[in-house]
Design a protein around this motif. Structure first.
Motif, PDB file in Angstrom:
ATOM      1  N   LEU A 156       6.237  19.593 -24.011  1.00 36.69           N
ATOM      2  CA  LEU A 156       5.641  20.561 -23.101  1.00 36.69           C
ATOM      3  C   LEU A 156       5.397  19.941 -21.726  1.00 36.69           C
ATOM      4  O   LEU A 156       5.560  18.726 -21.538  1.00 36.69           O
ATOM      5  N   ALA A 157       4.995  20.785 -20.791  1.00 38.76           N
ATOM      6  CA  ALA A 157       4.817  20.362 -19.404  1.00 38.76           C
ATOM      7  C   ALA A 157       3.775  19.269 -19.243  1.00 38.76           C
ATOM      8  O   ALA A 157       3.796  18.529 -18.260  1.00 38.76           O
ATOM      9  N   ASP A 158       2.857  19.112 -20.209  1.00 43.20           N
ATOM     10  CA  ASP A 158       1.869  18.041 -20.096  1.00 43.20           C
ATOM     11  C   ASP A 158       2.493  16.663 -20.331  1.00 43.20           C
ATOM     12  O   ASP A 158       1.893  15.649 -20.003  1.00 43.20           O
ATOM     13  N   ARG A 159       3.718  16.628 -20.848  1.00 41.90           N
ATOM     14  CA  ARG A 159       4.397  15.354 -21.077  1.00 41.90           C
ATOM     15  C   ARG A 159       5.543  15.117 -20.105  1.00 41.90           C
ATOM     16  O   ARG A 159       6.040  13.995 -20.014  1.00 41.90           O
ATOM     17  N   LEU A 160       6.007  16.140 -19.416  1.00 41.51           N
ATOM     18  CA  LEU A 160       7.155  16.014 -18.521  1.00 41.51           C
ATOM     19  C   LEU A 160       6.767  16.313 -17.082  1.00 41.51           C
ATOM     20  O   LEU A 160       6.105  17.318 -16.814  1.00 41.51           O
ATOM     21  N   SER A 161       7.194  15.441 -16.177  1.00 41.08           N
ATOM     22  CA  SER A 161       6.986  15.740 -14.758  1.00 41.08           C
ATOM     23  C   SER A 161       8.276  15.430 -14.006  1.00 41.08           C
ATOM     24  O   SER A 161       8.894  14.381 -14.203  1.00 41.08           O
ATOM     25  N   LEU A 162       8.668  16.370 -13.163  1.00 44.27           N
ATOM     26  CA  LEU A 162       9.894  16.240 -12.391  1.00 44.27           C
ATOM     27  C   LEU A 162       9.738  15.140 -11.347  1.00 44.27           C
ATOM     28  O   LEU A 162       8.809  15.157 -10.542  1.00 44.27           O
TER      29      LEU A 162
END
Length: 192
Positions: free
Chosen positions: A161-167
């Motif tokens: 989820l977005a809490d683990r991935l950052s562009l």
């Protein structure tokens, strides 16, 4: 401690290989050479490779490594290579090791073999998922090709989820879109 990087190409609909594990679709994309121009610099920072059995088997067959094992070094050099498999596979070079079991159990050896450079998880998606599950995946670099396959081997068959991935970045390379994501660790990663 080396970073673990998943660097791959995917179709627009999220597949890294066809249903029969072929990557030929990727080499047929116009402008693929432009997208690969930064690859030598990336490879300079890599100390060890990790592959799943289907990825290794495809490379072995496509590069005819049984007859020409020296071809391996043309693409990957003499880096330590770990192939995770549940079956026996031919070994093209002495630097290639077959492993069974959990990636977390093999991590201390993989990390040691990388030295002061990073680890490249070449593929496949499920193997990358195992690194993510173990809290060992640091970065995802994906080149998105202007191709849809409709079905095949998924890019990463896990929920991140977005809490683990950052562009980190988004760039154009020929007809490909190249995206880099930092992957946040899970609680209590088993980095050994």
């Amino acid at each position: 401690m080396p970073r673990v990087i998943y660097n791959t190409a995917t179709s627009l609909d999220g597949f890294i290989a066809t249903t029969d594990h072929s990557l030929q679709w990727l080499f047929d994309v116009p402008g693929a050479e432009d997208a690969e121009s930064a690859f030598p610099a990336f490879l300079d920072g890599i100390g060890a490779l990790v592959l799943g059995s289907s990825t290794y088997d495809w490379v072995y067959r496509e590069q005819d490594l049984g007859a020409h094992p020296e071809t391996w070094n043309t693409y990957y050099g003499d880096r330590s290579t770990w192939v995770f498999t549940t079956r026996d596979l031919p070994i093209a070079r002495p630097t290639i090791q077959l492993r069974r079991g959990a990636v977390a159990d093999a991590w201390p050896e993989i990390a040691a073999s990388a030295g002061d450079r990073d680890v490249w998880v070449v593929g496949g998606g499920d193997l990358v998922g195992q690194f993510a599950d173990a809290g060992l995946l640091d970065e995802i670099r994906v080149s998105i090709a202007p191709v849809t396959l409709g079905a095949g081997q998924p890019l990463l068959p896990r929920t991140l989820l977005a809490d683990r991935l950052s562009l980190v970045s988004a760039e154009r390379a020929g007809s490909f879109a190249e995206l880099r994501f930092a992957v946040a660790p899970v609680a209590d990663p088993s980095r050994g």
